[in-house]
Write a protein that holds these residues in place. Structure first.
Motif, PDB file in Angstrom:
ATOM      1  N   THR A  16       9.927 -47.215  10.493  1.00  0.00           N
ATOM      2  CA  THR A  16      10.817 -47.885  11.461  1.00  0.00           C
ATOM      3  C   THR A  16      12.397 -47.871  10.631  1.00  0.00           C
ATOM      4  O   THR A  16      13.346 -47.816  11.652  1.00  0.00           O
ATOM      5  CB  THR A  16      10.581 -49.632  11.393  1.00  0.00           C
ATOM      6  OG1 THR A  16       8.969 -49.597  11.916  1.00  0.00           O
ATOM      7  CG2 THR A  16      11.326 -50.325  12.196  1.00  0.00           C
TER       8      THR A  16
ATOM      9  N   ALA B  93       0.558 -55.868  18.080  1.00  0.00           N
ATOM     10  CA  ALA B  93       0.789 -54.428  18.172  1.00  0.00           C
ATOM     11  C   ALA B  93       1.127 -53.952  19.470  1.00  0.00           C
ATOM     12  O   ALA B  93       2.155 -52.983  19.865  1.00  0.00           O
ATOM     13  CB  ALA B  93      -0.335 -53.679  17.365  1.00  0.00           C
ATOM     14  N   VAL B  94       0.043 -54.450  20.603  1.00  0.00           N
ATOM     15  CA  VAL B  94       0.129 -53.660  21.720  1.00  0.00           C
ATOM     16  C   VAL B  94       1.321 -54.112  22.500  1.00  0.00           C
ATOM     17  O   VAL B  94       1.983 -53.432  23.086  1.00  0.00           O
ATOM     18  CB  VAL B  94      -0.964 -53.986  22.637  1.00  0.00           C
ATOM     19  CG1 VAL B  94      -0.745 -53.944  24.173  1.00  0.00           C
ATOM     20  CG2 VAL B  94      -2.218 -53.533  22.087  1.00  0.00           C
ATOM     21  N   GLY B  97       4.266 -52.557  21.185  1.00  0.00           N
ATOM     22  CA  GLY B  97       4.436 -51.157  21.794  1.00  0.00           C
ATOM     23  C   GLY B  97       5.162 -51.091  22.915  1.00  0.00           C
ATOM     24  O   GLY B  97       6.243 -50.253  23.462  1.00  0.00           O
ATOM     25  N   TRP B 101       8.729 -49.440  24.038  1.00  0.00           N
ATOM     26  CA  TRP B 101       8.771 -48.651  25.302  1.00  0.00           C
ATOM     27  C   TRP B 101       9.747 -49.262  26.385  1.00  0.00           C
ATOM     28  O   TRP B 101      10.429 -48.320  26.789  1.00  0.00           O
ATOM     29  CB  TRP B 101       7.253 -48.366  25.925  1.00  0.00           C
ATOM     30  CG  TRP B 101       7.413 -47.501  26.947  1.00  0.00           C
ATOM     31  CD1 TRP B 101       7.223 -47.660  28.367  1.00  0.00           C
ATOM     32  CD2 TRP B 101       7.303 -46.117  26.812  1.00  0.00           C
ATOM     33  NE1 TRP B 101       7.261 -46.579  29.075  1.00  0.00           N
ATOM     34  CE2 TRP B 101       7.315 -45.309  28.159  1.00  0.00           C
ATOM     35  CE3 TRP B 101       7.406 -45.225  25.635  1.00  0.00           C
ATOM     36  CZ2 TRP B 101       7.241 -44.212  28.183  1.00  0.00           C
ATOM     37  CZ3 TRP B 101       7.304 -43.897  25.997  1.00  0.00           C
ATOM     38  CH2 TRP B 101       7.370 -43.335  27.100  1.00  0.00           C
ATOM     39  N   LEU B 130       6.896 -46.004  17.891  1.00  0.00           N
ATOM     40  CA  LEU B 130       5.708 -46.392  18.405  1.00  0.00           C
ATOM     41  C   LEU B 130       4.406 -46.132  17.488  1.00  0.00           C
ATOM     42  O   LEU B 130       3.406 -46.948  17.283  1.00  0.00           O
ATOM     43  CB  LEU B 130       5.019 -45.558  19.841  1.00  0.00           C
ATOM     44  CG  LEU B 130       5.785 -45.970  21.227  1.00  0.00           C
ATOM     45  CD1 LEU B 130       5.388 -45.081  22.090  1.00  0.00           C
ATOM     46  CD2 LEU B 130       5.528 -47.424  21.374  1.00  0.00           C
ATOM     47  N   VAL B 133       4.646 -48.736  15.272  1.00  0.00           N
ATOM     48  CA  VAL B 133       3.983 -50.060  15.807  1.00  0.00           C
ATOM     49  C   VAL B 133       2.466 -49.954  15.519  1.00  0.00           C
ATOM     50  O   VAL B 133       1.655 -50.872  15.318  1.00  0.00           O
ATOM     51  CB  VAL B 133       4.359 -50.307  17.337  1.00  0.00           C
ATOM     52  CG1 VAL B 133       3.320 -51.195  18.042  1.00  0.00           C
ATOM     53  CG2 VAL B 133       5.911 -50.655  17.267  1.00  0.00           C
ATOM     54  N   ALA B 134       1.857 -48.709  15.964  1.00  0.00           N
ATOM     55  CA  ALA B 134       0.546 -48.446  15.585  1.00  0.00           C
ATOM     56  C   ALA B 134       0.113 -48.524  14.044  1.00  0.00           C
ATOM     57  O   ALA B 134      -1.080 -49.334  13.713  1.00  0.00           O
ATOM     58  CB  ALA B 134       0.270 -46.890  16.091  1.00  0.00           C
TER      59      ALA B 134
END
Lengths: 272, 167
Positions: A16, B93-94, B97, B101, B130, B133-134
């Motif tokens: 990040t 997390a989802v 994401g 996006w 992403l 984030v994953a």
């Protein structure tokens, strides 16, 4: 914190922070005026090489960011009235950070590949070309790629102009079996096509029949003045010499594969 | 045993987690957007900023950021090693994401400023975000596996066996 959880979280933060750093160091300087793409003022160059017209339109790319632009390519598409005339792409080149770099994309107009009507307009009348400039580049270590398009209008000067001829000023000369009409003409040629071959053709006749013709091959000069000899058919010469009538003189000029043609009518008063 | 029972959680930790997420997904992005807008005001015209869609980003950031902050509350609320924390961690997390996006517009930006058309493809940067984030989601999986036994052992009256806790 256990080493496993620490390493996963550290990896997430590292990715990040890397992205944020790249954005701050690259995108922000460019978005705040560090990027400009401009056609260099007054630096267009048009040459004639190997039968094709080569146009160079220098483009200056200013990179005010902290990373070099990679593989910058400039594509130019020249069109007239919506029809594509030519396209050319510069070789890929890097634009270092904090520098302005000039790229010299060229496009060639091959007369053999251009519609005859449009070519004639380019050669004899001039035109207003739309030069679409497309700049593609990679940035930020290849993580960002960008394409910039804009239209650069370009005034195209006629290559051959000021074609003038005056049938009423034509002289005539007996040639044994008939006579020749001596038609004075003049036209100019731009520096671009000087030294190129051209052909001047003329006919004389009535509204319904051609009575004579003539042609001459030329090597184009800045100013082209001369007299074109039109041989009138012996069968027509007798009647022409005797009776005044309205004649049509047509003059055509072939240059670079394009043709321009003019017709003039004038009153023939007979032999003096 | 219901691992989502509220008696397992601590409100104070939940508030701290929610506040942290709010700073990360609402406050800092808004400051970044506003700061960029201020910088752009000096470089380009005001209508160009509208074209960039910076103003439209604000409600997106606030709405999605609020959802993430709400989910993050439960991450902090539930203890490490619990399935409830794992579930909210993955849900967050989802949501993060989706935030990345949406806010980055999928990594493509199309602009028309006067006669200049520009398109910017920064999808590799978005993919990196992403991935981060994953990794954040993976963290809760690794954390659950790491602290599972420890949490089960700390439960009042538990014998520390996983089967008893999840059954």
């Amino acid at each position: 914190m256990h080493w496993r959880t620490f390493s996963v979280r550290a990896a997430a933060y590292a990715v990040t922070l890397t992205v944020v750093a790249v954005v701050l160091l690259s995108a922000v300087p460019l978005a705040t005026g560090g990027l400009s793409v401009e056609v260099a003022e007054g630096a267009r160059e048009v040459t004639f090489e190997d039968g094709t017209i080569v146009v160079t339109v220098p483009v200056e790319v200013r990179n005010g960011g902290l990373f070099a632009f990679r593989d910058v390519q400039v594509t130019m598409r020249a069109s007239a009235e919506g029809a594509l005339l030519a396209e050319g792409t510069s070789a890929p080149r890097d634009v270092p950070a904090r520098e302005t770099t000039r790229l010299d994309p060229t496009f060639t107009v091959d007369p053999d590949e251009v519609d005859h009507g449009r070519l004639a307009a380019l050669v004899f009348e001039g035109a207003r070309l739309d030069v679409e400039v497309e700049v593609k580049a990679g940035y930020s270590l290849g993580l960002v790629s960008t394409t910039v398009n804009f239209i650069e209008p370009m005034d195209w000067e006629p290559l051959v102009g000021d074609l003038q001829f005056d049938p009423s000023a034509a002289d005539w000369q007996a040639n044994g079996t008939g006579f020749d009409l001596l038609l004075p003409y003049s036209f100019t040629a731009s520096e671009l096509v000087q030294g190129q071959a051209a052909e001047l053709r003329a006919t004389v006749g009535t509204a319904t029949a051609v009575l004579g013709s003539g042609s001459t091959d030329l090597v184009l000069q800045p100013s082209n003045d001369g007299v074109l000899r039109i041989s009138v058919d012996p069968s027509a010469a007798a009647s022409l010499l005797e009776q005044p009538q309205e004649l049509v003189v047509g003059l055509g000029l072939d240059c670079l594969g394009a043709t321009v043609h003019f017709d003039r009518t004038y009153q023939w008063e007979g032999a003096p | 045993m219901n691992e989502f029972a509220l008696r397992h959680g601590r409100v104070g930790r939940g508030v701290l987690a929610a506040a942290g997420a709010a700073v990360k997904f609402i406050v800092l992005p808004l400051l970044l957007v506003l700061g960029t807008a201020v910088l752009l005001v000096e470089a380009v015209r005001e209508e160009d900023i509208v074209l960039l869609g910076l103003d439209a980003l604000v409600p997106t950031i606030v709405v999605l950021g609020t959802v993430i902050a709400g989910l993050s509350f439960f991450i902090g609320f539930y203890p490490r090693g619990s399935l409830s924390r794992l579930a909210f961690g993955l849900a967050t997390a989802v949501a993060a994401g989706a935030w990345v996006w949406t806010v980055t517009r999928g990594g493509r930006l199309e602009l028309t400023l006067d006669a200049v058309e520009a398109s910017v493809d920064y999808s590799p940067l978005v993919l990196l975000l992403l991935a981060a984030v994953a990794l954040g989601g993976l963290y809760y999986v690794v954390e659950a596996r790491t602290y599972r036994a420890e949490w089960l052992a700390a439960l009042p009256g538990a014998d520390g066996e996983d089967g008893a806790a999840t059954g």
